[in-house]
Write an enzyme that holds these catalytic residues in place. Structure first.
Site, PDB file in Angstrom:
ATOM      1  N   TRP A 131       1.432  -4.471  -1.541  1.00  0.00           N
ATOM      2  CA  TRP A 131       1.630  -4.765  -2.758  1.00  0.00           C
ATOM      3  C   TRP A 131       1.804  -3.341  -3.167  1.00  0.00           C
ATOM      4  O   TRP A 131       0.836  -2.357  -3.066  1.00  0.00           O
ATOM      5  CB  TRP A 131       0.478  -5.193  -3.037  1.00  0.00           C
ATOM      6  CG  TRP A 131       1.035  -6.670  -3.773  1.00  0.00           C
ATOM      7  CD1 TRP A 131       1.894  -7.420  -5.210  1.00  0.00           C
ATOM      8  CD2 TRP A 131       0.651  -7.736  -2.732  1.00  0.00           C
ATOM      9  NE1 TRP A 131       1.680  -8.248  -4.680  1.00  0.00           N
ATOM     10  CE2 TRP A 131       1.517  -8.931  -3.272  1.00  0.00           C
ATOM     11  CE3 TRP A 131       0.039  -8.130  -1.686  1.00  0.00           C
ATOM     12  CZ2 TRP A 131       1.129 -10.260  -2.807  1.00  0.00           C
ATOM     13  CZ3 TRP A 131       0.381  -9.252  -1.026  1.00  0.00           C
ATOM     14  CH2 TRP A 131       0.588 -10.336  -1.616  1.00  0.00           C
ATOM     15  N   ASP A 166       1.596 -10.073 -14.839  1.00  0.00           N
ATOM     16  CA  ASP A 166       2.276 -11.489 -14.193  1.00  0.00           C
ATOM     17  C   ASP A 166       2.376 -11.973 -14.955  1.00  0.00           C
ATOM     18  O   ASP A 166       3.226 -12.837 -15.663  1.00  0.00           O
ATOM     19  CB  ASP A 166       1.750 -12.204 -13.171  1.00  0.00           C
ATOM     20  CG  ASP A 166       1.615 -11.012 -11.804  1.00  0.00           C
ATOM     21  OD1 ASP A 166       2.478  -9.429 -11.822  1.00  0.00           O
ATOM     22  OD2 ASP A 166       0.797 -11.296 -10.736  1.00  0.00           O
ATOM     23  N   GLU A 174     -11.686  -8.502  -8.798  1.00  0.00           N
ATOM     24  CA  GLU A 174      -9.924  -8.395  -9.146  1.00  0.00           C
ATOM     25  C   GLU A 174     -10.008  -8.063 -10.325  1.00  0.00           C
ATOM     26  O   GLU A 174      -9.410  -7.184 -10.960  1.00  0.00           O
ATOM     27  CB  GLU A 174      -9.161  -9.809  -9.152  1.00  0.00           C
ATOM     28  CG  GLU A 174      -7.739  -9.895  -8.974  1.00  0.00           C
ATOM     29  CD  GLU A 174      -7.090 -11.186  -8.410  1.00  0.00           C
ATOM     30  OE1 GLU A 174      -5.815 -10.704  -8.862  1.00  0.00           O
ATOM     31  OE2 GLU A 174      -7.359 -11.849  -8.284  1.00  0.00           O
TER      32      GLU A 174
END
Length: 443
Positions: free
Chosen positions: A42, A178, A413
């Site tokens: 990414w 996102d 995360e």
């Protein structure tokens, strides 16, 4: 005792954990974000990961950036995903069979997505070089510099859909945040039905509770936006007349301005003229203030180019321009007030970590992806801004918070914004890398 005040033993343990995480996620020429949900490379993950690797594996930091930029498109865009051809088909959704970037004339031979992410790469390259200013690092910087310039040219020229000097994002995924509430209003106008998702298998909900992830309707809209872009060959001409999602994002454009500041420093090292980069940086900051700053709230808001209106949601995106060194004092002071408010709670002694969304909002969700949880990359960026504008006590509070989160929960995360519990994927790359970066200040 918190990690922020812990002794050498705790700090050593954290360094070892971070390094083991990055080593465990290394994949031949890049680092995967995690071994669970994210099996490819990414874009902005690699930039943050390079910043951390510079402290422990500087040669690997350059390999990280170089592997990403080898997938740069001919038009200058750096794709947000570079797919690993060794990974089995279907291991990630949406995979290369959905993106079909071969339809685009500018696409590279390797399979990628057709979107971009915040351009934090020039800043990363500068920080890697500053950590290790050896002849080899200077040579690596020299090879990367024209690619970084091409990335900026793509974003400032082809993506200036609004004509005001800022880059537009064409999908929420391009923001990096996102599922932020910042995209609810623009997304609501995208025609899609949740039932579309019956034809696909989502991998994210196999690795995390569905209540923590975007809904099926969100995902249906994500796919509809990708399809609209893909079906026009990922071209940027004519976006204003046909594309369903067009937003000027404060984080994305703050990163765009930061990149020009970093490129000015890189140009000076390489014997090139830093002047044009400084001029472009000044123009981007001026455009950000003119177009995205809301004097009524004192923060920066995304601009929906479809409606011409600022999005009212108060998210951590609005704090990102604090990282710009040339942000006017009035806006700096207003953002510090916003950061220290009950919405985000930044203090010299953080009782709770920095949330991704206004914690006083009625739709604040402490468990759902980008709608409340705390992320170390955003904490790092806000801290970078506070240091840039001489707020060391507040920056120290964020640093202690970062250390405390990982000491208690590991390199997750993201984290619960109240309890600090680890959420999302374990052994996450940029969490480990940015932990190494702040730990390096003790050495």
């Amino acid at each position: 005792m918190s990690a922020g005040t812990a002794g050498a033993g705790t700090l050593t343990r954290l360094r070892r954990l971070a390094l083991a995480t990055l080593d465990g996620n290394w994949e031949h020429d890049h680092t995967v974000p995690s071994r669970t949900l994210y099996p490819h490379q990414w874009s902005w993950d690699s930039a943050f990961i390079a910043i951390g690797l510079a402290h422990v594996r500087p040669e690997r930091a350059w390999r990280e950036l170089n592997s990403l930029f080898r997938a740069q498109w001919a038009d200058g865009r750096v794709p947000h995903i570079v797919f690993n051809p060794a990974t089995r088909v279907g291991a990630y959704f949406p995979g290369p069979e959905f993106w079909r970037t071969e339809v685009a004339a500018a696409a590279p031979a390797v399979a990628t997505s057709g979107l971009v992410q915040p351009p934090v790469h020039a800043l990363a390259a500068w920080l890697v070089h500053r950590r290790d200013p050896s002849p080899a690092a200077r040579a690596a910087l020299g090879r990367l510099y024209p690619r970084l310039v091409a990335q900026q040219r793509y974003l400032t020229e082809r993506r200036d859909v609004g004509g005001g000097g800022l880059a537009a994002i064409v999908h929420p995924w391009e923001s990096g945040l996102d599922n932020s509430p910042a995209w609810d209003a623009p997304m609501a106008a995208v025609p899609a039905e949740a039932a579309v998702m019956r034809a696909y298998r989502r991998h994210d909900t196999a690795h995390a509770d569905a209540a923590h992830r975007p809904t099926d309707l969100d995902y249906a809209r994500y796919l509809a936006i990708v399809a609209a872009y893909r079906d026009h060959g990922y071209r940027d001409d004519g976006l204003a007349g046909r594309h369903p999602f067009l937003v000027e994002c404060p984080l994305f454009n703050a990163a765009l301005g930061l990149a020009e500041h970093a490129l000015a420093r890189i140009a000076a090292v390489l014997g090139a003229d830093p002047g044009p980069h400084r001029e472009r940086a000044a123009r981007i900051t001026e455009a950000l203030v003119w177009r995205l700053h809301d004097p009524a709230t004192g923060t920066f808001q995304p601009l929906d180019l479809r409606t011409g209106r600022l999005v009212p949601a108060r998210t951590v995106l609005g704090l990102a321009p604090l990282a710009l060194p040339d942000l006017p004092v009035r806006q700096v002071d207003a953002l510090v007030v916003e950061a220290c408010s009950a919405r985000f709670g930044v203090t010299g002694r953080m009782a709770r970590p920095l949330p991704s969304y206004d914690r006083t909002a009625p739709d604040f969700e402490p468990l759902r992806y980008w709608r409340g949880p705390s992320w170390l990359n955003m904490t790092w960026l806000v801290r970078h801004g506070l240091l840039t504008h001489d707020r060391p006590e507040l920056a120290a509070g964020l640093r202690r918070s970062m250390l405390d989160l990982v000491a208690r929960a590991g390199c997750h995360e993201y984290f619960h914004p109240d309890t600090g519990a680890g959420l999302g994927s374990p052994a996450f790359g940029w969490t480990a890398a940015l932990l190494l970066d702040v730990l390096a200040e003790d050495r």
